[in-house]
Design a protein around this motif. Sequence first.
Motif, PDB file in Angstrom:
ATOM      1  N   ALA A 136       0.812  -1.214   0.000  1.00 37.34           N
ATOM      2  CA  ALA A 136       0.000   0.000   0.000  1.00 37.34           C
ATOM      3  C   ALA A 136       0.845   1.264   0.000  1.00 37.34           C
ATOM      4  CB  ALA A 136      -0.923   0.002   1.214  1.00 37.34           C
ATOM      5  N   GLY A 137       2.169   1.106   0.004  1.00 33.71           N
ATOM      6  CA  GLY A 137       3.052   2.272  -0.026  1.00 33.71           C
ATOM      7  C   GLY A 137       3.161   2.990   1.299  1.00 33.71           C
ATOM      8  N   LEU A 138       2.963   2.286   2.402  1.00 33.64           N
ATOM      9  CA  LEU A 138       2.995   2.893   3.734  1.00 33.64           C
ATOM     10  C   LEU A 138       4.170   2.346   4.527  1.00 33.64           C
ATOM     11  CD1 LEU A 138      -0.812   2.638   4.619  1.00 33.64           C
ATOM     12  CD2 LEU A 138       0.403   4.649   3.749  1.00 33.64           C
ATOM     13  N   LYS A 139       4.680   3.189   5.429  1.00 37.27           N
ATOM     14  CA  LYS A 139       5.748   2.785   6.339  1.00 37.27           C
ATOM     15  C   LYS A 139       5.188   2.655   7.749  1.00 37.27           C
ATOM     16  CE  LYS A 139       9.730   4.724   3.882  1.00 37.27           C
ATOM     17  NZ  LYS A 139      10.913   5.610   3.980  1.00 37.27           N
ATOM     18  N   PRO A 140       5.790   1.798   8.541  1.00 36.89           N
ATOM     19  CA  PRO A 140       5.298   1.634   9.924  1.00 36.89           C
ATOM     20  C   PRO A 140       5.355   2.949  10.688  1.00 36.89           C
ATOM     21  CG  PRO A 140       6.797  -0.136   9.344  1.00 36.89           C
ATOM     22  CD  PRO A 140       6.892   0.871   8.236  1.00 36.89           C
ATOM     23  N   THR A 141       4.356   3.171  11.493  1.00 39.59           N
ATOM     24  CA  THR A 141       4.297   4.367  12.331  1.00 39.59           C
ATOM     25  C   THR A 141       4.880   4.069  13.702  1.00 39.59           C
ATOM     26  OG1 THR A 141       2.102   3.792  13.139  1.00 39.59           O
ATOM     27  CG2 THR A 141       2.225   5.158  11.139  1.00 39.59           C
ATOM     28  N   LEU A 142       4.897   5.090  14.525  1.00 36.75           N
ATOM     29  CA  LEU A 142       5.393   4.931  15.892  1.00 36.75           C
ATOM     30  C   LEU A 142       4.562   3.908  16.648  1.00 36.75           C
ATOM     31  CD1 LEU A 142       7.311   5.908  18.130  1.00 36.75           C
ATOM     32  CD2 LEU A 142       5.653   7.706  18.653  1.00 36.75           C
ATOM     33  N   SER A 143       3.247   3.927  16.431  1.00 39.05           N
ATOM     34  CA  SER A 143       2.381   2.979  17.118  1.00 39.05           C
ATOM     35  C   SER A 143       2.692   1.545  16.705  1.00 39.05           C
ATOM     36  CB  SER A 143       0.915   3.315  16.818  1.00 39.05           C
ATOM     37  OG  SER A 143       0.054   2.380  17.408  1.00 39.05           O
ATOM     38  N   ILE A 144       2.936   1.319  15.430  1.00 43.35           N
ATOM     39  CA  ILE A 144       3.244  -0.032  14.959  1.00 43.35           C
ATOM     40  C   ILE A 144       4.586  -0.494  15.517  1.00 43.35           C
ATOM     41  CG2 ILE A 144       3.767  -1.402  12.901  1.00 43.35           C
ATOM     42  CD1 ILE A 144       1.714   0.226  11.405  1.00 43.35           C
ATOM     43  N   ASN A 190      17.047  -4.218  17.781  1.00 39.29           N
ATOM     44  CA  ASN A 190      17.039  -4.025  16.325  1.00 39.29           C
ATOM     45  C   ASN A 190      15.853  -3.178  15.877  1.00 39.29           C
ATOM     46  OD1 ASN A 190      19.360  -5.572  16.054  1.00 39.29           O
ATOM     47  ND2 ASN A 190      18.226  -7.473  15.707  1.00 39.29           N
ATOM     48  N   VAL A 191      14.701  -3.372  16.501  1.00 35.06           N
ATOM     49  CA  VAL A 191      13.529  -2.547  16.182  1.00 35.06           C
ATOM     50  C   VAL A 191      13.823  -1.086  16.511  1.00 35.06           C
ATOM     51  CG1 VAL A 191      11.127  -2.068  16.811  1.00 35.06           C
ATOM     52  CG2 VAL A 191      11.876  -4.412  16.445  1.00 35.06           C
ATOM     53  N   LEU A 192      14.480  -0.861  17.650  1.00 38.72           N
ATOM     54  CA  LEU A 192      14.811   0.513  18.041  1.00 38.72           C
ATOM     55  C   LEU A 192      15.741   1.159  17.018  1.00 38.72           C
ATOM     56  CD1 LEU A 192      13.971   2.121  20.587  1.00 38.72           C
ATOM     57  CD2 LEU A 192      16.223   1.633  21.528  1.00 38.72           C
ATOM     58  N   ASP A 193      16.717   0.406  16.528  1.00 31.91           N
ATOM     59  CA  ASP A 193      17.621   0.942  15.503  1.00 31.91           C
ATOM     60  C   ASP A 193      16.888   1.194  14.187  1.00 31.91           C
ATOM     61  OD1 ASP A 193      19.685   0.778  17.321  1.00 31.91           O
ATOM     62  OD2 ASP A 193      20.342  -1.210  16.647  1.00 31.91           O
ATOM     63  N   GLN A 194      15.982   0.292  13.827  1.00 32.93           N
ATOM     64  CA  GLN A 194      15.227   0.464  12.593  1.00 32.93           C
ATOM     65  C   GLN A 194      14.345   1.706  12.651  1.00 32.93           C
ATOM     66  OE1 GLN A 194      15.587  -1.521   9.822  1.00 32.93           O
ATOM     67  NE2 GLN A 194      14.350   0.045   8.807  1.00 32.93           N
ATOM     68  N   MET A 195      13.820   1.981  13.811  1.00 31.07           N
ATOM     69  CA  MET A 195      13.000   3.183  13.976  1.00 31.07           C
ATOM     70  C   MET A 195      13.802   4.433  13.638  1.00 31.07           C
ATOM     71  SD  MET A 195      10.924   2.347  17.514  1.00 31.07           S
ATOM     72  CE  MET A 195      10.118   3.945  17.532  1.00 31.07           C
ATOM     73  N   ARG A 196      15.009   4.493  14.158  1.00 28.51           N
ATOM     74  CA  ARG A 196      15.831   5.683  13.912  1.00 28.51           C
ATOM     75  C   ARG A 196      16.228   5.773  12.436  1.00 28.51           C
ATOM     76  NH1 ARG A 196      17.592   4.142  19.180  1.00 28.51           N
ATOM     77  NH2 ARG A 196      17.136   5.806  20.672  1.00 28.51           N
ATOM     78  N   GLU A 197      16.479   4.639  11.813  1.00 29.08           N
ATOM     79  CA  GLU A 197      16.813   4.670  10.383  1.00 29.08           C
ATOM     80  C   GLU A 197      15.644   5.194   9.554  1.00 29.08           C
ATOM     81  OE1 GLU A 197      18.167   0.904   9.055  1.00 29.08           O
ATOM     82  OE2 GLU A 197      19.875   0.801  10.453  1.00 29.08           O
ATOM     83  N   ASP A 198      14.417   4.881   9.965  1.00 29.97           N
ATOM     84  CA  ASP A 198      13.233   5.340   9.237  1.00 29.97           C
ATOM     85  C   ASP A 198      12.807   6.741   9.657  1.00 29.97           C
ATOM     86  OD1 ASP A 198      13.221   2.947   7.941  1.00 29.97           O
ATOM     87  OD2 ASP A 198      11.644   2.041   9.161  1.00 29.97           O
ATOM     88  N   GLY A 199      13.577   7.364  10.543  1.00 28.93           N
ATOM     89  CA  GLY A 199      13.239   8.719  10.965  1.00 28.93           C
ATOM     90  C   GLY A 199      12.116   8.787  11.972  1.00 28.93           C
ATOM     91  N   VAL A 200      11.807   7.678  12.637  1.00 29.85           N
ATOM     92  CA  VAL A 200      10.760   7.644  13.658  1.00 29.85           C
ATOM     93  C   VAL A 200      11.443   7.563  15.023  1.00 29.85           C
ATOM     94  CG1 VAL A 200       8.739   6.415  14.522  1.00 29.85           C
ATOM     95  CG2 VAL A 200       9.217   6.461  12.065  1.00 29.85           C
ATOM     96  N   MET A 201      11.363   8.646  15.780  1.00 21.69           N
ATOM     97  CA  MET A 201      12.025   8.680  17.073  1.00 21.69           C
ATOM     98  C   MET A 201      11.148   8.027  18.131  1.00 21.69           C
ATOM     99  SD  MET A 201      14.912   9.857  16.511  1.00 21.69           S
ATOM    100  CE  MET A 201      15.461  10.016  18.213  1.00 21.69           C
ATOM    101  N   PRO A 202      11.709   7.157  18.944  1.00 22.52           N
ATOM    102  CA  PRO A 202      10.920   6.496  19.995  1.00 22.52           C
ATOM    103  C   PRO A 202      10.413   7.501  21.017  1.00 22.52           C
ATOM    104  CG  PRO A 202      13.266   6.037  20.261  1.00 22.52           C
ATOM    105  CD  PRO A 202      13.113   6.728  18.945  1.00 22.52           C
ATOM    106  N   ASP A 203       9.222   7.263  21.515  1.00 24.54           N
ATOM    107  CA  ASP A 203       8.629   8.146  22.510  1.00 24.54           C
ATOM    108  C   ASP A 203       8.653   7.484  23.881  1.00 24.54           C
ATOM    109  OD1 ASP A 203       6.819   6.166  22.141  1.00 24.54           O
ATOM    110  OD2 ASP A 203       5.074   7.469  21.831  1.00 24.54           O
TER     111      ASP A 203
END
Length: 1140
Positions: free
Chosen positions: A538-546, A565-578
């Motif tokens: 669908a052309g979507l990237k995982p959000t912070l909630s996902i 690894n999930v935490l590192d992937q978040m930063r690579e995708d530009g999604v900062m952990p909350d």
Amino acid sequence: MVEPFAAVLNSLRPGRATVAASPSSFARAFNGYTNHTRPSLVVNFFTPSPRSVKGKEKVANSFDGSYPGSILQCQQWSFCVSRHSVYCPARHQLRMLDELSSTRAPRRKTNRLPNLRRKVFPKCFISDIGGQRRHTSQDAQASQSGTETPTPAENPAQTANEEALSRLQRYAHRESDHFPDLEEAWNAYTIASNRDTLSCMKADELYAFSEKLTTSVERLAKDGLSLDAMDDWAYRIRTILDLPTLEVESISHRCLVIRSLALGGDVEKAISIIQMDPEPRDKLVVYEAVISSISRYSDPLRLFKFLSESWSVIGPHLTWAPKPTDHSQRADITRSLYGTVVNAVCALDQPALLLVESKTWEKFHRQHIVNFVIKVLCKSQPETALIVLNEARRQGINTPATVQLHLVRQLALKDIFDPAIKLFDLFPFDPSNSFYLMVGLQLYSRLGDVTSAEHYYQELQDSHRVTAFNQALLLHSYAKAQKHEDLRVVFDRIFPYGPQGKRLNEPTQFHYAAAVEGCSKDDDTDGILEWLEDMEVAGLKPTLSIYAKLLSRFVGRGDVISAANVLDQMREDGVMPDARCYTILISLMARRQDHKAAEALYYRAVSEGVVPDSIMMTSVMNAYVEAGEWQGVIDFFGRLTKNRQRRPGFTIDIFNTLLKAYVLIGAPFGLVAKLFLKLEGQESIRANPHTYALLAQSACDAGDLDAASDIYHECSRMVEEEGTSEKLINVYILTIIMAGYLRKQDKEHAKAVYDEMITKNLQPTAVTFGTIIRAYATEQTRESIELAEQFVQNLSIGSSEKKNWKIKSFGRRSWKDNIFMPLLAAYTKRGEVEDAERLYREIGDDTSPIAALTLLLDVYRRVSDTDAVLRVWSELYKLGLEQVHAGDIFKFNDPHSTPGTQVTRVLGRPLSILIDALSAAGRHREVLEAWKDYEQQGLHFDSLSWNGLGVAFIRAGDLERAFGVIEDVIIPMRCKAEQLLIGIAQSDRASLPLPDPSEPPLHIQEYRRRTVRIAKARLVHYPEFEDDNINTKGYEQPLRDLQRIVPTFEIWRPHINLLRNMLLSVSTLESGRLIRPKTPSPDYRPSDPEEGPQSRQLLDRIFANYPNAIQLLLQFQMREQRRLGRDRYERLYRWGSGST
């Protein structure tokens, strides 16, 4: 209007005449208040008369209460104040004026700058800055002396004056509304003042400088500036406002006066000016300053009253929210005021009590502020907001339906369902109200009530009011109910596939987040991957909630590597952990009892700009509790509760975490009950089911099952009679009580408690079933174990109606851990290898591998299968080291830190089993190799390991090293802990650490019950712990005292097995024989006559070099003689073989 205002101002200046009711008097009154040291031009100013006293003589009663114009004739007063930059002995004369006295209790002022000398005429170009002023007669003499005065061009002081003035003007004209460096700005002002250049500045420039200076101090005050520092800066600001070039009638001047008074804590003076003078009322910064000051200095009731009285002015700005893109000055001021008021309201202690105390006030003034308080508390403290709402109803204060529906939403989001449902049911069904339908949909979606959620969704759909958010809520209801197949059907119905293979109606990340959540709850990794692939199509990237749900998935499995690894992937995708993501990871570290990694995660989150919420900070505190770091619990509890301006304050979750620490440390039930009763006195905090469960657990640990039953019946009474909105009766408290009866072998009462669960329609959990299995398995009879096995087999029949109890709650062990591990432990104790291996294979990978392998290691040791022991140890040791490195992943700031104590606890018992197995088989070299390798990994050795090593030395024939283990390791560590019992001072405790950083908290109930008994016996000697004397003024104070009283040193003691082997060895030496090392094959060599002298020499060395160990051994010998009697003692020890 003028007369009362003038009267108020004159009341602030004792000894002054009352101001007349005229505009000129108004100006003079305000001038007299703000410019309290302004010099007047006395009659003989230009023609000074000679002094009436000589030298240093004092004039008695020279001050008559009039404005001190004559004081200016004194050279000490004229020059002292402006010539000294920090302190002057004579400066106290200035403070004799009552205009500057504070209404607050006096505090010692430190580093206060003196007031500045004010001049009537400009002195910008006077060259003799540092000299003493001369009288007019002296000036005339100087002019007649023919001395030529240098021109400005020839005077270097003029250049310095101009530079000082220019520097100060640059500060005044800065575009920023504050100064980054306050001291530098004040230094520029001080230099300009000392050079008498202030009179050359325009009034607007001085106001601009004062405004920026005041704003800078207010910003620092929000960041925790000390009260003394604020008071000093308020004093400095007033010295600027006292300058004669400033117009006291201006609105800028009066506003700055109010703000300076607020900074200094003179709240009532500031409020009186606002109430009497209409002009500052339009300045929101004035109200913000006063509200901040009341929060710091005054009581909550005063804040509540001021907000109520000022609502007509500030209310429209608090209810109007500027757009995020609006960066106008008005919008910035509104945001700042709103933030200040919200922080002040959230810091209120027991806001519902304020409603009771303000019952006699005008209802109109209170109504708006009460509704605002409820709306603000909804977001962070919904339970407190509900208490305020209930009190408002009792007093007849009307609360809009929108505010109440907002409260329902927030209660649902916090999973506080019972009060949310009760409040929502008060509203009649209104299909025309979209917000009402959306709240109902969200409430039942969070509950997992698919039928109700579909009902509200259908109402929205029939009227064509469905939004993407409503669709996500409907999907979430199916995920919550664990109906994954139905969820996929509904998802396909809302977003069907188009002809090109892509979904129609544009699904968003929120819709996919609900689908991923359902798979995450069911531990369905394949399902998660399928939905992520669907998102990618669908052309979507995982959000912070996902990402948060993925973290929950891996954390639930204890998979630290995948979570990192999930935490590192978040930063690579530009999604900062909350805060939510960090809370999930911190909870994992708490389960691992690794408080250092939890600390590292917390500080990294703060460094990244994450604002910790109450849940996140409670998780950090829980990490200290799980690790048994009691001092860390105390310190973090203080941080959570003392600074209410920046911390979440005291919540029920924080109290429960602290109460959990008392239960795990082994506190007596009387102390835990008294802490609970103290909580009952809090209006704003109410005990929840977790609180009552902990209280019941403490009673069961103390063996007081009657008290535990009374707790349960009291919860039932509150539910039935008082109609409490909180569901206090749940399966957890009943499971705790049932376990208490089973430990006492009271199966009849235990069965009654289980029947109570079924009667109340409470679904037993895996913990409940595991408790029953453990009760049968620990009986160690073949019949009881067969019953437990049959019970397990019946549970494992995976019918759909029995599936709910298999769902693993977040942070808990898997259902297989609870069901199979007690049975595996029973087979291990009986040495039944085949059954243990069979059960281990049935468990598979869905349980804690280290715990299961430890039991398998133990069963091989019991049957002396050393090769199997080494094989299992190799696998187990590898898993343990992986956990070491996994914990280090989150220790960002200290990559070389020592491993967490949890790893020692996990591998400590397996290591002692390995040592025992190898030494019993005579493989002594392998014992030392395993010990050395363990040490090289940086792991800690606990008391169990050292006791095992002592036995291994005896089996190796090295008796001196065995005594050395007790003399040099166990006894010193025991002494360190015993010294805590003598009441060592807190200041000295830093140099005397707790005995062992790897000492476990008492999660094992049998150990905890033993500790409770010992602690209770010891507390008899401590009067402060009697029921009437327990100091619970601070909730954490008893925990601080218990650290030095509970039997922590009992962890460090020589075990019975070690002492028996040592006593047998000493008896062997006394009989004239040496200790022969164990060998893989039995060695029956006859005794050698030469062993007699050698054994005597060895015995003499042991008595000489290890006196403390010998003393312990003699005490043990006496206890054994009393226990066994003479004959049995002689048969067991005197005729022993010398080694085991």
